[in-house]
Design a protein around this motif. Sequence first.
Motif, PDB file in Angstrom:
ATOM      1  N   CYS A  73       0.997  -0.680   0.094  1.00 36.01           N
ATOM      2  CA  CYS A  73      -0.044   0.275  -0.026  1.00 36.01           C
ATOM      3  C   CYS A  73       0.519   1.525   0.041  1.00 36.01           C
ATOM      4  O   CYS A  73       0.144   2.480  -0.557  1.00 36.01           O
ATOM      5  N   GLN A  74       2.403   1.621  -0.489  1.00 37.74           N
ATOM      6  CA  GLN A  74       3.359   2.179   0.029  1.00 37.74           C
ATOM      7  C   GLN A  74       2.783   3.649  -0.481  1.00 37.74           C
ATOM      8  O   GLN A  74       2.809   4.476  -0.422  1.00 37.74           O
ATOM      9  N   ASP A  75       2.314   2.994  -2.674  1.00 36.91           N
ATOM     10  CA  ASP A  75       2.154   4.354  -3.240  1.00 36.91           C
ATOM     11  C   ASP A  75       0.775   4.752  -2.818  1.00 36.91           C
ATOM     12  O   ASP A  75       1.134   5.621  -3.546  1.00 36.91           O
ATOM     13  N   PHE A  76       0.102   4.067  -2.500  1.00 32.01           N
ATOM     14  CA  PHE A  76      -1.332   4.692  -2.193  1.00 32.01           C
ATOM     15  C   PHE A  76      -1.630   5.506  -1.042  1.00 32.01           C
ATOM     16  O   PHE A  76      -2.184   6.351  -0.575  1.00 32.01           O
ATOM     17  N   SER A  77      -0.420   5.730  -0.203  1.00 38.59           N
ATOM     18  CA  SER A  77      -0.520   5.812   0.954  1.00 38.59           C
ATOM     19  C   SER A  77      -0.531   7.454   0.874  1.00 38.59           C
ATOM     20  O   SER A  77      -0.164   8.246   0.046  1.00 38.59           O
ATOM     21  N   ALA A  78      -1.389   8.266   1.833  1.00 38.43           N
ATOM     22  CA  ALA A  78      -1.319   9.508   1.779  1.00 38.43           C
ATOM     23  C   ALA A  78      -0.269  10.690   1.932  1.00 38.43           C
ATOM     24  O   ALA A  78       0.302  11.439   1.324  1.00 38.43           O
ATOM     25  N   LEU A  79       0.816  10.127   2.610  1.00 34.99           N
ATOM     26  CA  LEU A  79       2.011  10.396   2.862  1.00 34.99           C
ATOM     27  C   LEU A  79       2.979  10.157   1.778  1.00 34.99           C
ATOM     28  O   LEU A  79       4.142  11.485   1.973  1.00 34.99           O
ATOM     29  N   ASN A  80       2.876   9.465   1.286  1.00 34.12           N
ATOM     30  CA  ASN A  80       3.829   9.406  -0.086  1.00 34.12           C
ATOM     31  C   ASN A  80       3.585  10.378  -0.897  1.00 34.12           C
ATOM     32  O   ASN A  80       2.417   9.775  -2.230  1.00 34.12           O
ATOM     33  N   ARG A  81       4.650  10.775  -1.392  1.00 33.21           N
ATOM     34  CA  ARG A  81       4.505  11.469  -2.469  1.00 33.21           C
ATOM     35  C   ARG A  81       5.772  11.665  -3.774  1.00 33.21           C
ATOM     36  O   ARG A  81       5.110  12.547  -4.629  1.00 33.21           O
ATOM     37  N   ALA A  82       6.139  10.510  -3.653  1.00 36.94           N
ATOM     38  CA  ALA A  82       6.530   9.905  -5.040  1.00 36.94           C
ATOM     39  C   ALA A  82       6.636   8.498  -5.150  1.00 36.94           C
ATOM     40  O   ALA A  82       7.470   7.633  -5.466  1.00 36.94           O
TER      41      ALA A  82
ATOM     42  N   TYR B  61       4.346   0.779  -8.364  1.00 31.71           N
ATOM     43  CA  TYR B  61       5.150  -0.393  -8.250  1.00 31.71           C
ATOM     44  C   TYR B  61       2.988  -0.950  -6.953  1.00 31.71           C
ATOM     45  O   TYR B  61       2.834  -2.418  -7.906  1.00 31.71           O
ATOM     46  N   GLY B  62       2.901  -0.037  -6.424  1.00 32.15           N
ATOM     47  CA  GLY B  62       1.294  -0.536  -6.091  1.00 32.15           C
ATOM     48  C   GLY B  62       0.433  -0.939  -7.122  1.00 32.15           C
ATOM     49  O   GLY B  62      -0.194  -2.013  -7.267  1.00 32.15           O
ATOM     50  N   LEU B  63       0.415  -0.079  -7.887  1.00 32.31           N
ATOM     51  CA  LEU B  63      -0.648  -0.440  -9.476  1.00 32.31           C
ATOM     52  C   LEU B  63      -0.235  -2.107  -9.863  1.00 32.31           C
ATOM     53  O   LEU B  63      -0.376  -2.834 -10.352  1.00 32.31           O
ATOM     54  N   ALA B  64       1.077  -1.811 -10.173  1.00 37.57           N
ATOM     55  CA  ALA B  64       1.045  -3.403 -10.794  1.00 37.57           C
ATOM     56  C   ALA B  64       1.383  -4.352 -10.014  1.00 37.57           C
ATOM     57  O   ALA B  64       0.650  -5.801 -10.430  1.00 37.57           O
ATOM     58  N   MET B  65       1.411  -4.853  -8.497  1.00 34.91           N
ATOM     59  CA  MET B  65       0.553  -5.656  -7.837  1.00 34.91           C
ATOM     60  C   MET B  65      -0.876  -5.367  -7.482  1.00 34.91           C
ATOM     61  O   MET B  65      -1.179  -7.056  -7.304  1.00 34.91           O
ATOM     62  N   LEU B  66      -1.679  -4.387  -7.692  1.00 34.25           N
ATOM     63  CA  LEU B  66      -2.761  -4.302  -7.556  1.00 34.25           C
ATOM     64  C   LEU B  66      -3.292  -5.226  -9.030  1.00 34.25           C
ATOM     65  O   LEU B  66      -4.587  -5.989  -9.119  1.00 34.25           O
ATOM     66  N   ASN B  67      -2.737  -4.729  -9.747  1.00 29.20           N
ATOM     67  CA  ASN B  67      -2.989  -5.329 -11.150  1.00 29.20           C
ATOM     68  C   ASN B  67      -2.740  -7.038 -11.131  1.00 29.20           C
ATOM     69  O   ASN B  67      -3.402  -8.217 -11.609  1.00 29.20           O
TER      70      ASN B  67
END
Length: 257
Positions: free
Chosen positions: A59-68, A72-78
């Motif tokens: 979930c790191q890519d989707f976290s509100a705190l992640n500015r960059a 990878y988050g979308l690739a794993m969701l796929n």
Amino acid sequence: MTKGKLILSIFPGIDLLGKGFEEQGFCVVRSPDHITGGDIRDFVAPSGVFGGVVGGSPCQDFSALNRAPTGYGLAMLNEYKRVVLDNQPSWFLFENVAQFPNFTIKGYTQQRFELDLGWFVEYSRLRHFMFGSLSGALLNPMKGKKHNIKGGAVVGKDSRSFQACCEIQGLSHDFDLPFFSLSGKKQAVANGVPLPLSCYLAKLIQRDYYGEEAGQIRIKAEAEKRCACQCGRLVYGRAKYDGVSCRKRAQRQRSRI
Ligand SMILES: C[S@@+](CC[C@H](N)C(=O)[O-])C[C@H]1O[C@@H](n2cnc3c(N)ncnc32)[C@H](O)[C@@H]1O
Ligand SMILES: [Zn+2]
């Protein structure tokens, strides 16, 4: 009957999510995870074997705190979607942070809803869930009120003791991961879906998907009306939404279109 019902848990980590289902009598098979040297991209699920698929991708890519975000988050969701499409379970349950992007999986009727650990115990942790079924059956999840909150969710670099982190996540104080470093243990426990939430989800699926309530078959209401925000909660009378937060969510969804 859900006793012994075979389900697949993907991105399991130490699988607090799957543990909740096990406690309710499901038989949980786990796909490979990075922490045991595996990779979901090498996993091929046979079709039609599992009644359900559960899991929460990184979930790191989707976290509100992640500015960059890295992508990878979308690739794993796929990858999650690929496993569901290959396996065609009767239902799936996806778990993540509140900011995960909406997605659809062909053939499934879906709902998205939130649960907060703070509705069950004195520690708050908001998680969002997507449930989908081939039959069109949906869940009617609770909407709780927070207790007097003593503290926040367990995080990877938590300053509290490992025992305290385990207890907040619903594990017994003597739970251990003997082959992990202390920081590795805390990270794995922090990644997990708190047990009060995973047990609740398993019971919810037993009740609303399989029609079982404390061993009984639930009689379904004839005409069920669901909240217009697509959280799946039942609404009654002339109400369109389950409450103010549902109305606001629907407004946000409309303004994004
Ligand atoms: C949010 S955690 C899952 C927590 C788990 N659902 C629980 O309740 O304990 C996400 C997991 O995905 C794993 N992961 C990340 N990338 C992966 C990959 N390419 N293949 C397999 N597992 C991966 C991580 O090691 C981590 O354990
Ligand atoms: Zn709603």
